[in-house]
Design an enzyme around this catalytic site. Structure first.
Site, short mmCIF file in Angstrom:
data_model
loop_
_atom_site.label_atom_id
_atom_site.label_comp_id
_atom_site.label_asym_id
_atom_site.label_seq_id
_atom_site.Cartn_x
_atom_site.Cartn_y
_atom_site.Cartn_z
N THR A 62 -11.74 2.25 1.04
CA THR A 62 -12.27 0.78 1.08
C THR A 62 -12.76 0.71 -0.74
OG1 THR A 62 -13.96 -0.78 1.34
CG2 THR A 62 -14.76 1.50 1.85
N GLY A 63 -12.29 -0.41 -1.10
CA GLY A 63 -12.67 -0.51 -2.34
C GLY A 63 -11.64 -1.40 -3.34
N ARG A 104 0.06 -10.50 -2.30
CA ARG A 104 -0.67 -9.04 -3.04
C ARG A 104 -0.93 -8.02 -1.66
NH1 ARG A 104 -5.52 -6.32 -1.55
NH2 ARG A 104 -6.29 -5.15 -3.65
N VAL A 105 -0.57 -6.83 -2.18
CA VAL A 105 -0.94 -5.80 -0.90
C VAL A 105 -1.80 -4.86 -1.75
CG1 VAL A 105 -0.02 -3.98 0.49
CG2 VAL A 105 1.47 -6.25 0.05
N GLY A 106 -2.90 -4.52 -0.91
CA GLY A 106 -3.66 -3.41 -1.38
C GLY A 106 -3.32 -2.09 -1.11
N GLY A 160 -8.39 -2.12 -4.06
CA GLY A 160 -7.22 -1.28 -3.98
C GLY A 160 -6.40 -1.02 -5.12
N THR A 175 -13.25 -3.86 3.99
CA THR A 175 -12.15 -3.14 4.72
C THR A 175 -13.00 -2.49 5.89
OG1 THR A 175 -10.35 -2.90 3.22
CG2 THR A 175 -10.49 -1.06 4.64
N1 ASP Z 1 -9.12 -2.01 -0.41
C1 ASP Z 1 -8.87 -3.16 0.04
C2 ASP Z 1 -8.00 -3.90 -0.76
O1 ASP Z 1 -7.77 -3.70 -1.82
C3 ASP Z 1 -10.32 -3.82 -0.01
C4 ASP Z 1 -11.44 -3.33 0.36
O2 ASP Z 1 -11.47 -2.08 1.03
O3 ASP Z 1 -12.41 -3.87 0.13
O4 ASP Z 1 -7.20 -4.59 -0.02
#
Ligand code: ASP
Length: 311
Positions: A229-230, A206-208, A232, A178
């Site tokens: 970021t991670g 799907r929504v993060g 979600g 992200t």
């Molecule tokens: N947080 C984002 C999501 O889950 C993906 C990411 O940050 O790596 O959509």
């Protein structure tokens, strides 16, 4: 009028980023990209621009760089499509705007900003969001423009793993990424912006956490601006942005402690990832619980730093 020292930080995603997996050439390219995306916002801040304009500029630069999972270079859904999410928040007014599941605007962050500035809503999704973006005059691209060979290969590898029923390596960190930025401007105002393609082979629809205000994106001048970021789903369940705000506001914790503790607790529960955050003293913190996080920052010291792995 009190003058504040401008500060800015960005991330280009957290995950299984290990020195053994990156060539020295790619590492150098990543550091250069992180630096130039930071500078895109920093020059504005030093010129007296708002934190909101600075984070928008940095995220636009990250979206245009196909090394990162946002805008051009966004990951694919399990159907081989792109569904992008983005959000922006103004810490002075709590005005915010977000989009989810869109594919069209070259800069999803500008779509989020248009929702904030040109509509009475906070979050638009899917087809309605696409129509809104077109009427807001945003630059639109074809779906093909967003895809890259590396993202296509990552999708195929994941679909093959599922077809063969091979065990997941249990590491969601390898599927995500992200981009995001946070800033404090000379007036002491904070802002946050986040943009993502989401997670490789995610279910369409799907929504993060990125467009979920209070989870992956948050800003309030009294506390902090943060962009996450991670994985979600974990960031949404633990309302990460708002949780850090609450610890600062009600428990009197400082930014570094509150953000560090929340990211560590999330990791202990299986939620991999990290975040960048800033407060109005110009303090920047960039905690993560995965092996690496692409990041760049310039805090009140005025020095620009970039990093990829843990210290
Ligand atoms: N947080 C984002 C999501 O889950 C993906 C990411 O940050 O790596 O959509």
């Amino acid at each position: 009028m009190t003058t504040f020292i401008p500060a800015i930080a960005l991330h280009g995603g957290a995950g299984t980023i290990l020195p053994s997996k990156i060539t020295p050439e790619k590492e150098a390219a990543l550091h250069a990209a992180l630096r130039s995306c930071l500078e895109a916002g920093l020059v504005l801040l030093r010129d007296g621009a708002s934190a909101l304009d600075a984070v928008t500029a940095s995220v636009m630069a990250l979206e245009d760089d196909s090394l990162f999972n946002a805008g051009r270079g966004a990951v694919f859904t399990s159907d081989g499509t792109h569904e992008m999410d983005a959000a922006v928040m103004n810490g002075t007014t709590r005005a915010c705007g977000a989009v989810a599941g869109i594919c069209g605007p070259r800069h999803p962050i500008l779509a989020a900003r248009a929702v904030m500035e040109q509509s009475e809503h906070v979050l638009l999704t899917g087809e309605g969001a696409a129509k809104f973006c077109a009427s807001a005059g945003l630059e639109m691209m074809t779906p093909e423009w967003f895809g890259t060979d590396a993202r296509r290969e990552a999708l195929e590898a994941e679909l093959e793993r599922r077809r063969l029923n091979l065990p997941d390596d249990g590491d969601p960190a390898r599927k995500h990424g992200t981009v995001g930025a946070v800033a404090c401007d000379m007036r002491g105002h904070l802002a946050a912006a986040t943009s993502t393609g989401g997670m490789t082979a995610k279910l369409p629809g799907r929504v993060g956490d990125s467009p979920v205000i209070g989870a992956g994106t948050w800003a309030d001048d009294e506390t902090l601006a943060m962009s996450a970021t991670g994985h979600g789903e974990f960031f949404i369940r633990w309302a990460v942005g708002h949780e850090i705000d609450a610890r600062m506001r009600w428990a009197g914790q400082d930014l570094t402690r509150a953000a560090g503790d929340v990211v560590a607790e999330l990791g202990a529960r299986g939620g991999s990832g990290g975040l960048v955050a800033v407060d109005r003293t110009g303090t920047v913190t960039l905690p993560f619980n995965s092996p690496g996080m692409y990041r760049a920052w310039c805090d009140k010291s005025g020095e620009i730093r970039t990093a990829i792995f843990s210290d």
